[in-house]
Structure formats: C-alpha cells, structure tokens
Design a protein around this motif. Sequence first.
Motif, PDB file in Angstrom:
ATOM      1  N   SER A 104     -30.223  25.311   9.554  1.00  0.00           N
ATOM      2  CA  SER A 104     -28.770  25.497   9.519  1.00  0.00           C
ATOM      3  C   SER A 104     -28.434  26.971   9.650  1.00  0.00           C
ATOM      4  CB  SER A 104     -28.186  24.942   8.217  1.00  0.00           C
ATOM      5  OG  SER A 104     -26.830  25.303   8.090  1.00  0.00           O
ATOM      6  N   ARG A 105     -27.734  27.325  10.740  1.00  0.00           N
ATOM      7  CA  ARG A 105     -27.350  28.719  10.935  1.00  0.00           C
ATOM      8  C   ARG A 105     -26.297  29.144   9.907  1.00  0.00           C
ATOM      9  NH1 ARG A 105     -29.018  31.272  15.651  1.00  0.00           N
ATOM     10  NH2 ARG A 105     -30.971  30.304  16.250  1.00  0.00           N
ATOM     11  N   SER A 106     -25.430  28.231   9.505  1.00  0.00           N
ATOM     12  CA  SER A 106     -24.391  28.569   8.529  1.00  0.00           C
ATOM     13  C   SER A 106     -24.996  28.911   7.177  1.00  0.00           C
ATOM     14  CB  SER A 106     -23.404  27.402   8.371  1.00  0.00           C
ATOM     15  OG  SER A 106     -22.643  27.228   9.540  1.00  0.00           O
ATOM     16  N   VAL A 107     -25.932  28.091   6.731  1.00  0.00           N
ATOM     17  CA  VAL A 107     -26.582  28.342   5.439  1.00  0.00           C
ATOM     18  C   VAL A 107     -27.422  29.606   5.512  1.00  0.00           C
ATOM     19  CG1 VAL A 107     -28.184  27.429   3.711  1.00  0.00           C
ATOM     20  CG2 VAL A 107     -26.597  25.888   4.863  1.00  0.00           C
ATOM     21  N   LEU A 108     -28.127  29.798   6.618  1.00  0.00           N
ATOM     22  CA  LEU A 108     -28.950  30.999   6.788  1.00  0.00           C
ATOM     23  C   LEU A 108     -28.074  32.252   6.803  1.00  0.00           C
ATOM     24  CD1 LEU A 108     -31.748  32.180   7.248  1.00  0.00           C
ATOM     25  CD2 LEU A 108     -31.417  31.839   9.709  1.00  0.00           C
ATOM     26  N   ALA A 109     -26.928  32.164   7.491  1.00  0.00           N
ATOM     27  CA  ALA A 109     -26.007  33.308   7.535  1.00  0.00           C
ATOM     28  C   ALA A 109     -25.485  33.630   6.145  1.00  0.00           C
ATOM     29  CB  ALA A 109     -24.836  33.000   8.473  1.00  0.00           C
ATOM     30  N   THR A 110     -25.188  32.582   5.378  1.00  0.00           N
ATOM     31  CA  THR A 110     -24.723  32.786   4.001  1.00  0.00           C
ATOM     32  C   THR A 110     -25.814  33.439   3.164  1.00  0.00           C
ATOM     33  OG1 THR A 110     -23.337  30.797   4.206  1.00  0.00           O
ATOM     34  CG2 THR A 110     -23.711  31.653   1.994  1.00  0.00           C
ATOM     35  N   GLY A 111     -27.058  33.017   3.357  1.00  0.00           N
ATOM     36  CA  GLY A 111     -28.176  33.610   2.625  1.00  0.00           C
ATOM     37  C   GLY A 111     -28.379  35.072   2.967  1.00  0.00           C
ATOM     38  N   ILE A 112     -28.235  35.403   4.259  1.00  0.00           N
ATOM     39  CA  ILE A 112     -28.360  36.800   4.683  1.00  0.00           C
ATOM     40  C   ILE A 112     -27.244  37.643   4.057  1.00  0.00           C
ATOM     41  CG2 ILE A 112     -28.237  38.361   6.663  1.00  0.00           C
ATOM     42  CD1 ILE A 112     -29.510  36.119   8.330  1.00  0.00           C
ATOM     43  N   ASP A 158     -21.916  14.381  13.284  1.00  0.00           N
ATOM     44  CA  ASP A 158     -22.066  13.938  14.673  1.00  0.00           C
ATOM     45  C   ASP A 158     -22.796  15.017  15.465  1.00  0.00           C
ATOM     46  OD1 ASP A 158     -21.485  13.309  17.500  1.00  0.00           O
ATOM     47  OD2 ASP A 158     -20.092  11.836  16.669  1.00  0.00           O
ATOM     48  N   THR A 159     -23.708  14.588  16.355  1.00  0.00           N
ATOM     49  CA  THR A 159     -24.481  15.539  17.158  1.00  0.00           C
ATOM     50  C   THR A 159     -23.594  16.371  18.072  1.00  0.00           C
ATOM     51  OG1 THR A 159     -24.839  13.808  18.818  1.00  0.00           O
ATOM     52  CG2 THR A 159     -26.531  14.083  17.127  1.00  0.00           C
ATOM     53  N   ARG A 160     -22.389  15.877  18.359  1.00  0.00           N
ATOM     54  CA  ARG A 160     -21.481  16.636  19.217  1.00  0.00           C
ATOM     55  C   ARG A 160     -20.981  17.904  18.545  1.00  0.00           C
ATOM     56  NH1 ARG A 160     -17.033  12.243  20.536  1.00  0.00           N
ATOM     57  NH2 ARG A 160     -17.398  11.933  18.295  1.00  0.00           N
ATOM     58  N   PHE A 161     -21.124  17.963  17.209  1.00  0.00           N
ATOM     59  CA  PHE A 161     -20.625  19.110  16.460  1.00  0.00           C
ATOM     60  C   PHE A 161     -21.736  20.067  16.026  1.00  0.00           C
ATOM     61  CE2 PHE A 161     -17.370  15.774  15.300  1.00  0.00           C
ATOM     62  CZ  PHE A 161     -16.390  16.292  16.131  1.00  0.00           C
ATOM     63  N   PHE A 162     -22.897  20.006  16.688  1.00  0.00           N
ATOM     64  CA  PHE A 162     -23.985  20.911  16.331  1.00  0.00           C
ATOM     65  C   PHE A 162     -23.552  22.378  16.429  1.00  0.00           C
ATOM     66  CE2 PHE A 162     -28.057  18.202  17.072  1.00  0.00           C
ATOM     67  CZ  PHE A 162     -27.828  17.617  15.836  1.00  0.00           C
ATOM     68  N   ALA A 163     -22.737  22.683  17.442  1.00  0.00           N
ATOM     69  CA  ALA A 163     -22.302  24.076  17.625  1.00  0.00           C
ATOM     70  C   ALA A 163     -21.452  24.566  16.460  1.00  0.00           C
ATOM     71  CB  ALA A 163     -21.525  24.205  18.933  1.00  0.00           C
ATOM     72  N   ALA A 164     -20.844  23.630  15.709  1.00  0.00           N
ATOM     73  CA  ALA A 164     -19.998  24.014  14.575  1.00  0.00           C
ATOM     74  C   ALA A 164     -20.795  24.796  13.546  1.00  0.00           C
ATOM     75  CB  ALA A 164     -19.385  22.772  13.931  1.00  0.00           C
ATOM     76  N   ASP A 165     -22.071  24.472  13.415  1.00  0.00           N
ATOM     77  CA  ASP A 165     -22.926  25.183  12.464  1.00  0.00           C
ATOM     78  C   ASP A 165     -23.042  26.652  12.844  1.00  0.00           C
ATOM     79  OD1 ASP A 165     -24.662  25.435  10.266  1.00  0.00           O
ATOM     80  OD2 ASP A 165     -26.415  25.183  11.555  1.00  0.00           O
ATOM     81  N   HIS A 166     -23.173  26.912  14.147  1.00  0.00           N
ATOM     82  CA  HIS A 166     -23.251  28.296  14.626  1.00  0.00           C
ATOM     83  C   HIS A 166     -21.916  29.014  14.452  1.00  0.00           C
ATOM     84  CE1 HIS A 166     -27.225  28.114  16.671  1.00  0.00           C
ATOM     85  NE2 HIS A 166     -26.950  26.817  16.723  1.00  0.00           N
ATOM     86  N   TYR A 167     -20.851  28.329  14.843  1.00  0.00           N
ATOM     87  CA  TYR A 167     -19.530  28.930  14.711  1.00  0.00           C
ATOM     88  C   TYR A 167     -19.182  29.189  13.242  1.00  0.00           C
ATOM     89  CZ  TYR A 167     -18.607  27.954  19.634  1.00  0.00           C
ATOM     90  OH  TYR A 167     -18.657  27.936  21.001  1.00  0.00           O
ATOM     91  N   GLY A 168     -19.622  28.300  12.379  1.00  0.00           N
ATOM     92  CA  GLY A 168     -19.386  28.490  10.943  1.00  0.00           C
ATOM     93  C   GLY A 168     -20.041  29.761  10.435  1.00  0.00           C
ATOM     94  N   GLY A 169     -21.274  30.005  10.898  1.00  0.00           N
ATOM     95  CA  GLY A 169     -21.957  31.240  10.509  1.00  0.00           C
ATOM     96  C   GLY A 169     -21.232  32.466  11.018  1.00  0.00           C
TER      97      GLY A 169
END
Length: 286
Positions: free
Chosen positions: A31-39, A168-179
């Motif tokens: 998860s890029r969002s969780v990783l970004a939060t950790g950083i 939904d797999t269509r929202f995978f990019a949301a994880d990146h945008y969230g970060g």
Amino acid sequence: MVQIRVVAAVGIVASILLAVTNILVGLASESRSVLATGIEFSGDVLASSLILISIIVASRPADDQHPYGHGRVETLGAFVLGLILIVAGIGVSWASLHGIAERHSAPGPMAVVALLFAIGLRAVMATIKFRVGRRESSAALLADAWNDSVDIVAATTALVAVGLAMYDTRFFAADHYGGAVVGVIVALTGMRVLRDASLALMDTMPDADKIDEIKRVAMEVEGVWGVDKTYARKTGFTYHVDLHIEVDPALTVAASHQIAGHVRSLVRARLGWVADVLVHVEPGAR
C-alpha cells in the motif's frame, strides 16, 4: 517546563512506533498510502527530536551573552520543523505518484488496522500537546501538535484511499493518489508552522488582550497617571515588555524610579507569561 519535555519525549516514542508499524505494514500489503504515512511518521521522529532539543536549550537561564535568555531557540526549532515538513511533504507526494501505472495486489486488512491505530494515537498526542503547549506558551510544542493534527487528516485520507483500492481493482490508483494527498497536506502544514514561527522571530506583537492586560495591571500602581506606549516581544515561552508610563512631572527622579519598580514587580507577579519589564518614565499631563 518538565511537563513540556515529558510530552515531547513521549511524542518521539509514539512517532517511532507509528513509523515502524506503518512502514512494515505498507511494504507487506503493498500500500503506497500506508507506506507514505509511515515515511511521514519517520520524519516526525526527526521533527519531535528537534523540538525536544530546542525546548531543552530554550529552558537554560539568561547569561552575559544572552541577557534575554535562550527562548528564541525554541521558536527557531519550530521554524526548522516547518522547513522539514515542507520538504518531507514534497518527497512523500513524489514517491507516492512514482510507479502509479504499476500493477500490484490490493492492500490487505492490516493496512486498515495500522491506519486506524495511527489515527487514534495521534488524536491523543495532539490533544495533550495542544493543552500543554498553550498553557506553557510553547511555539515548538504547538507546532508539533499541529503536525500531529495533520497526521490525523493524512492517515484518514490514506484510509479512504486504501478502502477504495480494496473495494474494487479499478481504484488501485487511489492508493497512489492518497499517498500524494498525504504529502500535500504535510507540506501545507509545514507552511503554516513556518509562518507562525517567522512572525515570532520578527517580534510580532501579541494579541490586543495581552497588551490591555499589561496596561490594566500597570494602572493599578499608585502614582501611575497613564500608560503611553506598550511593546512586547516573545522570547521563547515568555514575553519581554517595554512599558512607557506617565507620572507627575513634579516628582523627583527617586520617586519616579520607585513607581517604575512597583510597576515592574506587579506586572511580573500578576502575569506569568511576562519574563521581564523595562519601564520608561515620562511626564504626564492633567
């Protein structure tokens, strides 16, 4: 002062715990969002350590080279914290958007748990830091409290992004945008902290209520006909005040000096946020 140090130290421990948890969970769940939060929490460890050091140095008593004390170090710490947040926010946004086209599995449930834990712990720490920081007039601790508050917003944003990616797999990019959004929020907070610290370093006057309070206390001293000018500048946790009082022009220098001494003593005794008062005596008119 001891309580400020304890709160700052506990904040460091909390940031270390959250940084390790979110980075490990972010890597494990991809998860890029969780990783970004950790950083971002890792940056908080550095920021909170800087705050603690500045508070310790600022509490040192005045000496021959620093007659106004070392309080400005605390404000300088808040200033540097603002710069760190801005740089960290830009870095987190860039890292989150990097590789946005790559395909990977959806974040797991642990990502949600890690973010909920971060939101809860940050809420507790922010509340404590705001309460202690305002009571002790600590710019650095208040800056750290704002940082914690933004962490709550950032973690909530990451939580929404993770939820969409899991839904939904269509929202995978949301994880990146969230970060990326997390990074923007952090940078904006850094700008706010930087602005507040800059105002303090530029000797910006306190609010009108504080100035009125100084005048009111000064007027209680017998022999004070009026208050002509009042200036105050923050030197860390407290203020140094320049006060121009008006007295009977027929008084001797000794008598005028005695009144000025009473004003200085009363203001310092009544107003705990005033470190010292320099009283100027001027002839009054009636």
